[in-house]
Design an enzyme around this catalytic site. Sequence first.
Site, PDB file in Angstrom:
ATOM      1  CD  GLU A 327      -2.947  -0.753   2.451  1.00  0.00           C
ATOM      2  OE1 GLU A 327      -4.140  -1.013   2.277  1.00  0.00           O
ATOM      3  OE2 GLU A 327      -2.494  -0.311   3.531  1.00  0.00           O
ATOM      4  CB  CYS A 328       0.810   4.366   0.021  1.00  0.00           C
ATOM      5  SG  CYS A 328       1.144   6.112  -0.344  1.00  0.00           S
TER       6      CYS A 328
END
Length: 436
Positions: A327-328
């Site tokens: 994530e990210c």
Amino acid sequence: MPAGLVISAPASGVGKTTLTLALARAWRNRGLNVQCFKSGPDYIDPAFHAAATGRASVNVDSWAMDRGGIAHLVGRGADADVVLAEGSMGLFDGVAARGVSGTGATADIAEMLGWPVLLVIDPSGQAQTAAAIAAGLRDYRPGVRLAGVVLNRVASPRHEDLVRRALDDAGIAVFGALPRHAEISLPKRHLGLVQAEEQAEIGKLIDEAARFVAEHVDLDAVLQSAAAWAPQPAANGLNVTPPGQRIALARDAAFSFVYPHMLEAWRAAGADISNFSPLADEAPDASADVCWLPGGYPELHAGKIAANARFRSGLRAFAETRPVHGECGGYMVLGTALTDADGVRHEMAGLLGLETSFAKRRMHLGYRLAELAAPMPGHSPGARLRGHEFHYSTIAAQPDTPLAVVHDATGAVIAETGSRRGNATGTFFHLIAEDR
């Protein structure tokens, strides 16, 4: 029976977090059990809340969560004496289009729970106008009730008197006024406050804030303004599916942006979580059936991540047979390369073709609704995932198969689709909940 209160302000940067931490610690020092929550998608403040209260704090979000999920999370305050919900941005600030149960505004949570709002007002550069702002916030939405105001960064006794008189004329209670006191300011970084676990002196900082606020704020009056609250049993919990039975989770200063409610939901569903540190050159647990790399600040540690051969080779070996999701910041590390703010290019894991750069920063911020075109750990194609994106990187290349069609809160399609290659998947948004 717990007493509930929402702490909000007209805007960001006014002092909500500092006042929340100070009140929580001051009441805890008096022997009260204090439970905190954070309204909106913030990864950092809940860790500060936990440091102040000794109890885990979680996010509640009206755009991404339904009322049942919010009630389930808030129910953890049933055994507390005081429950504080810290707002984000300004009291009524949210997105234009309604989400699951609201727009993401702090006012949604205040109205939903029936808790009054304690406003933090910074009257710097104004006097009577501060009362007009407070009165406007009080009257803007009938279902939101104002408890009163704490003034922050007051310039002088004369300044305080002018503001107090105007607020009194408007019928708004003033619980205290804080003079400027830079020593209790919390350090900041480009994504917000520096994380609690990075500050060795966080306990002393919160104690100083509590002492300072106790000197200038009527703690008893604030407590009396809170609403007696009887938690209602939630008809359902949060709609969160664990990505696997045994999860290897990257956790250190570079990978720390995990919503606490996500980890709790995974464990409640029977999953085991095994933490490992890429910065310590650790590989994911070989006995895990899925690896999850959350966001954080990999750009601040890119050189070390690139140099940690055991981590990168172990991650690649894991991905040969089992799913890996980022994530990210975790997504960036799964990519081919990351260019830092100085323009230095660092080789990453290479499981995806993504290349990102911080050399020319561009803010990406907002809620995201993703419709999966391909599976990712814990979720099948067609699943609708709600999350939030906040980073300053730019995409130099994103050549792999798109993972999802991603919309912002207005329904517009955005370019940050996430991607998939083999067993590796990644998204720029942080997952909050799945639509039921």
